[in-house]
Design a protein around this motif. Structure first.
Motif, PDB file in Angstrom:
ATOM      1  N   PRO A   1       0.634 -41.060 -31.053  1.00 56.40           N
ATOM      2  CA  PRO A   1       0.629 -40.063 -30.778  1.00 56.40           C
ATOM      3  C   PRO A   1       0.405 -39.328 -29.657  1.00 56.40           C
ATOM      4  N   GLY A   2       1.274 -38.244 -29.494  1.00 56.02           N
ATOM      5  CA  GLY A   2       0.528 -37.507 -28.139  1.00 56.02           C
ATOM      6  C   GLY A   2      -0.162 -38.103 -26.713  1.00 56.02           C
ATOM      7  N   TYR A   3      -0.316 -39.328 -26.429  1.00 59.75           N
ATOM      8  CA  TYR A   3      -0.023 -40.215 -25.440  1.00 59.75           C
ATOM      9  C   TYR A   3       0.746 -40.008 -24.340  1.00 59.75           C
ATOM     10  N   SER A   4      -0.399 -39.524 -23.532  1.00 62.11           N
ATOM     11  CA  SER A   4       0.414 -39.284 -21.733  1.00 62.11           C
ATOM     12  C   SER A   4      -0.550 -39.748 -20.762  1.00 62.11           C
ATOM     13  N   PRO A   5      -0.492 -40.089 -19.619  1.00 60.82           N
ATOM     14  CA  PRO A   5      -1.447 -40.259 -18.677  1.00 60.82           C
ATOM     15  C   PRO A   5      -2.006 -38.738 -18.399  1.00 60.82           C
ATOM     16  N   THR A   6      -3.287 -39.072 -18.398  1.00 60.83           N
ATOM     17  CA  THR A   6      -4.477 -37.846 -17.442  1.00 60.83           C
ATOM     18  C   THR A   6      -3.792 -37.380 -16.262  1.00 60.83           C
ATOM     19  N   PRO A   7      -3.892 -36.001 -15.661  1.00 64.92           N
ATOM     20  CA  PRO A   7      -3.592 -36.246 -13.879  1.00 64.92           C
ATOM     21  C   PRO A   7      -4.650 -36.596 -12.739  1.00 64.92           C
ATOM     22  N   LEU A   8      -4.091 -37.224 -11.816  1.00 66.65           N
ATOM     23  CA  LEU A   8      -4.599 -37.758 -10.846  1.00 66.65           C
ATOM     24  C   LEU A   8      -4.267 -36.423  -9.592  1.00 66.65           C
ATOM     25  N   VAL A   9      -5.335 -35.249  -9.202  1.00 63.52           N
ATOM     26  CA  VAL A   9      -5.095 -34.328  -9.216  1.00 63.52           C
ATOM     27  C   VAL A   9      -5.509 -34.453  -7.568  1.00 63.52           C
ATOM     28  N   GLU A  10      -4.761 -34.408  -6.409  1.00 62.78           N
ATOM     29  CA  GLU A  10      -5.065 -34.185  -5.072  1.00 62.78           C
ATOM     30  C   GLU A  10      -5.563 -33.017  -4.663  1.00 62.78           C
ATOM     31  N   LEU A  11      -7.018 -33.097  -4.247  1.00 61.57           N
ATOM     32  CA  LEU A  11      -7.235 -32.305  -3.680  1.00 61.57           C
ATOM     33  C   LEU A  11      -7.788 -32.176  -2.187  1.00 61.57           C
ATOM     34  N   PRO A  12      -7.007 -31.511  -1.641  1.00 63.87           N
ATOM     35  CA  PRO A  12      -7.441 -31.848  -0.003  1.00 63.87           C
ATOM     36  C   PRO A  12      -8.199 -30.904   0.776  1.00 63.87           C
ATOM     37  N   ALA A  13      -8.644 -29.489  -0.017  1.00 64.89           N
ATOM     38  CA  ALA A  13      -9.413 -29.500   0.679  1.00 64.89           C
ATOM     39  C   ALA A  13     -10.784 -29.426   0.370  1.00 64.89           C
ATOM     40  N   ILE A  14     -11.233 -30.541  -0.428  1.00 68.70           N
ATOM     41  CA  ILE A  14     -12.473 -30.870  -0.614  1.00 68.70           C
ATOM     42  C   ILE A  14     -12.573 -32.071   0.536  1.00 68.70           C
ATOM     43  N   ALA A  15     -11.291 -33.053  -0.113  1.00 70.23           N
ATOM     44  CA  ALA A  15     -11.417 -33.545   1.183  1.00 70.23           C
ATOM     45  C   ALA A  15     -11.480 -33.953   2.709  1.00 70.23           C
ATOM     46  N   HIS A  16     -11.557 -32.670   3.064  1.00 71.16           N
ATOM     47  CA  HIS A  16     -11.637 -31.598   4.530  1.00 71.16           C
ATOM     48  C   HIS A  16     -13.090 -31.629   4.502  1.00 71.16           C
ATOM     49  N   GLU A  17     -13.841 -31.199   3.861  1.00 72.00           N
ATOM     50  CA  GLU A  17     -15.605 -30.980   2.910  1.00 72.00           C
ATOM     51  C   GLU A  17     -15.895 -31.888   3.319  1.00 72.00           C
ATOM     52  N   LEU A  18     -15.642 -33.887   3.183  1.00 70.31           N
ATOM     53  CA  LEU A  18     -16.466 -34.569   3.004  1.00 70.31           C
ATOM     54  C   LEU A  18     -16.424 -35.366   4.318  1.00 70.31           C
ATOM     55  N   GLY A  19     -15.270 -34.893   4.768  1.00 74.35           N
ATOM     56  CA  GLY A  19     -14.713 -35.744   6.290  1.00 74.35           C
ATOM     57  C   GLY A  19     -13.813 -37.200   5.217  1.00 74.35           C
ATOM     58  N   VAL A  20     -13.124 -36.990   4.957  1.00 76.42           N
ATOM     59  CA  VAL A  20     -12.324 -38.124   4.107  1.00 76.42           C
ATOM     60  C   VAL A  20     -10.953 -38.016   4.045  1.00 76.42           C
ATOM     61  N   GLY A  21     -10.302 -38.954   4.243  1.00 79.82           N
ATOM     62  CA  GLY A  21      -8.188 -38.806   4.451  1.00 79.82           C
ATOM     63  C   GLY A  21      -8.083 -38.394   3.412  1.00 79.82           C
ATOM     64  N   ARG A  22      -8.373 -38.809   1.796  1.00 79.56           N
ATOM     65  CA  ARG A  22      -8.029 -38.104   0.537  1.00 79.56           C
ATOM     66  C   ARG A  22      -8.979 -38.236  -0.230  1.00 79.56           C
ATOM     67  N   LEU A  23      -8.401 -37.387  -1.109  1.00 80.80           N
ATOM     68  CA  LEU A  23      -9.539 -37.358  -2.481  1.00 80.80           C
ATOM     69  C   LEU A  23      -8.360 -36.528  -3.876  1.00 80.80           C
ATOM     70  N   PHE A  24      -8.948 -37.575  -5.135  1.00 77.33           N
ATOM     71  CA  PHE A  24      -7.898 -37.348  -5.507  1.00 77.33           C
ATOM     72  C   PHE A  24      -9.255 -37.418  -7.205  1.00 77.33           C
ATOM     73  N   VAL A  25      -8.891 -36.694  -8.136  1.00 75.33           N
ATOM     74  CA  VAL A  25     -10.122 -36.153  -9.268  1.00 75.33           C
ATOM     75  C   VAL A  25      -8.613 -36.933 -10.288  1.00 75.33           C
ATOM     76  N   LYS A  26      -9.261 -37.153 -11.533  1.00 73.71           N
ATOM     77  CA  LYS A  26      -8.869 -38.034 -12.353  1.00 73.71           C
ATOM     78  C   LYS A  26      -9.394 -37.131 -13.189  1.00 73.71           C
ATOM     79  N   ASP A  27      -8.815 -36.309 -13.901  1.00 70.60           N
ATOM     80  CA  ASP A  27      -8.967 -35.244 -14.612  1.00 70.60           C
ATOM     81  C   ASP A  27      -9.068 -35.165 -16.231  1.00 70.60           C
ATOM     82  N   GLU A  28      -9.897 -35.787 -16.692  1.00 71.43           N
ATOM     83  CA  GLU A  28      -9.370 -36.161 -18.270  1.00 71.43           C
ATOM     84  C   GLU A  28     -10.276 -34.722 -19.341  1.00 71.43           C
ATOM     85  N   SER A  29      -9.937 -33.539 -18.742  1.00 73.12           N
ATOM     86  CA  SER A  29      -9.835 -32.078 -19.417  1.00 73.12           C
ATOM     87  C   SER A  29      -9.113 -31.622 -20.925  1.00 73.12           C
ATOM     88  N   ARG A  30      -8.319 -33.190 -21.152  1.00 71.11           N
ATOM     89  CA  ARG A  30      -7.859 -33.070 -21.879  1.00 71.11           C
ATOM     90  C   ARG A  30      -7.368 -34.285 -22.612  1.00 71.11           C
TER      91      ARG A  30
END
Length: 377
Positions: free
Chosen positions: A39-68
Motif C-alpha cells: 500500500p502506498g508504493y510509488s517510485p521515488t523521484p529521479l530529479v535532474e539538476l542541470p545547475a549542478i551538472a554545470h558546476e561539476l562539468g558533466v553532461g547531466r546530473l540526476f538525484v534519486k530523492d528518497e526523502s519520502r
C-alpha cells in the motif's frame, strides 16, 4: 579485525581501476513486485539538476530523492520490509523456529543510527509485531522519538554504533525474538542478505526513470556508505550485467567514520574509531562482512567528506527543491570533492568522466530523517 596503525587523518580519496570489470550474481527479480504490491508504493523521484551538472562539468546530473519512501523519510524501509516479509513467511512455515508463539508475536530487534531502526519499527507496527531498537550515541533526539512513535521499545546506548549492534545481538538471544540487522558477519548473513536484496528496487527504478530521460546508462553512480549494505546492492545491480558499459561506482563516507575507505586502502576489512558526525546514519566503524566482497570487488573509488561539506551540499540541494539530510547530501559533497579542486583531472580520468557524462547521486534521506542546521548557522 581492528586497525591500530597510526592514521592521524582519514584517507580522503582512493581509486581502484579494476573494479569496472568485476562481476557478481544479480539480485532476485521478485523484490520489485513485492514492493509494488505494498500500500502506498510509488517510485521515488529521479530529479535532474542541470545547475549542478554545470558546476561539476558533466553532461547531466540526476538525484534519486528518497526523502519520502512508503511513508518514511528514507530508503531503509525497502530492505526492512522485504527482510521481515521473508522472516515471517519462514516462521509461518516453521513456527517452531520461534518457540510456541505465532509469527505475530515475535519481537523484531535491530541496532540503528536512525533510519533502519525506524523502518523496522514501522514495518513491525503495520504487521502487528513488536520491535525493540537499540540506538547509539549521536543520533538526533527527534530521530529517536520517531522510532518510539512507531510503538517500538527504544534502548539508548552510550557507546558507538558497533556497541549498539552488540547489545541488539545479545538481546536477540531471548525467546521469540529475531534480529533484523543490516550488517552481516560470519554466522549471520541470511537476514542482512535479504535487506540488501530489498534495496534492489531503488536501482530498478533508476533504470526505468533514466530510460525515459537519457538513452544511455549512467557513467557514475555515487552512494553513501555506513556499513556498506546499500553499496552492496548498488554494486550487485551494476556489476551483475554480463555485457554493456558499466558505470563507475563511488562510495562516500564521513571523514570521522571512513571504515570502507580505510578497508579498501588496506585490502581487508578493518574497524576504525568513529567520531561525532552529523551524518549519523553513516557513522559506522566496521564494514558489513556480507558486503565486503562486493565493496572490494566492485567499487571504483571511495571518498570521505566533512560535516561542513555535507551541510553545504544539503543546502545546495534544498535551494534546488530537493529535501536531503546530511547522509543523503553526502553523495553531492563527495562527487563535488572528486570532480573539482586540485587533482580533479586525475580523479575524473579514474572515474572515466567527461563533459558529456551522466551522473546519478543517491540521496538516501530527507531532512525529516536527520534534522540539521544549515551551513549559514
Amino acid at each position: 579485525m581492528s586497525d591500530n596503525r597510526p592514521s592521524p587523518h582519514p584517507l580522503p580519496w582512493l581509486a581502484r581501476p579494476a573494479a569496472r570489470t568485476w562481476r557478481c550474481a544479480p539480485a532476485p527479480t521478485e523484490v520489485r513486485a513485492f514492493h509494488a504490491a505494498l500500500p502506498g508504493y510509488s517510485p521515488t523521484p529521479l530529479v535532474e539538476l542541470p545547475a549542478i551538472a554545470h558546476e561539476l562539468g558533466v553532461g547531466r546530473l540526476f538525484v534519486k530523492d528518497e526523502s519520502r519512501r512508503l511513508g518514511l523519510p528514507a530508503f531503509k524501509v525497502l530492505g526492512a520490509s522485504w527482510a521481515i516479509h521473508r522472516v515471517l513467511a519462514e516462521h509461518a512455515e516453521h513456527p517452531g523456529n520461534a518457540g510456541d508463539e505465532a509469527p505475530g508475536h515475535l519481537t523484531l530487534i535491530a541496532a540503528t543510527d536512525g533510519n533502519h531502526g525506524r523502518a523496522v519499527a514501522h514495518t513491525a507496527r503495520l504487521l502487528g509485531q513488536r520491535a525493540h531498537i537499540f540506538v547509539p550515541r549521536g543520533v538526533h533526539p527527534r530521530a529517536v522519538a520517531a522510532i518510539a512513535a512507531e510503538q517500538a521499545r527504544v534502548t539508548e546506548i552510550a557507546g558507538p554504533y558497533d556497541e549498539a549492534v552488540r547489545h541488539a545481538t545479545e538481546a536477540a538471544d531471548a525467546p521469540h525474538t529475531v534480529l533484523i540487522q543490516d550488517t552481516g558477519w560470519p554466522g549471520y548473513e541470511r537476514i542482512p542478505g535479504w535487506i540488501v536484496e530489498g534495496y534492489a528496487t531503488l536501482c530498478a527504478e533508476i533504470d526505468e526513470q533514466l530510460a525515459h530521460a537519457v538513452t544511455s546508462a549512467p557513467d557514475l553512480v555515487a552512494v553513501p556508505v555506513g556499513v556498506g549494505s546499500l553499496a552492496q546492492a548498488v554494486v550487485t545491480h551494476y556489476r551483475s550485467r554480463p555485457s554493456g558499459r558499466a558505470p563507475a561506482l563511488l562510495s562516500v563516507e564521513p571523514a570521522n567514520a571512513a571504515c570502507v575507505l580505510r578497508s579498501l586502502a588496506l585490502g581487508e576489512p578493518v574497524s576504525v574509531t568513529t567520531g561525532h558526525t552529523l551524518m549519523a546514519g553513516l557513522n559506522c566503524g566496521t564494514p558489513s562482512g556480507l558486503a565486503w566482497p562486493h565493496l572490494y570487488g566492485g567499487l571504483d573509488a571511495a571518498v570521505a567528506v566533512t560535516d561542513a561539506d555535507s551541510i553545504r551540499a544539503a543546502d545546495r540541494l534544498a535551494a534546488l527543491g530537493v529535501s536531503s539530510g546530511p547522509c543523503g547530501a553526502a553523495t553531492l559533497a563527495g562527487t563535488r570533492a572528486a570532480l573539482t579542486g586540485t587533482g580533479r583531472e586525475e580523479r575524473r580520468t579514474a572515474l572515466g568522466l567527461d563533459a558529456n557524462s551522466v551522473v546519478v547521486l543517491l540521496s538516501t534521506e530527507g531532512t525529516d530523517a536527520n534534522p540539521h542546521a544549515t551551513a549559514a548557522h
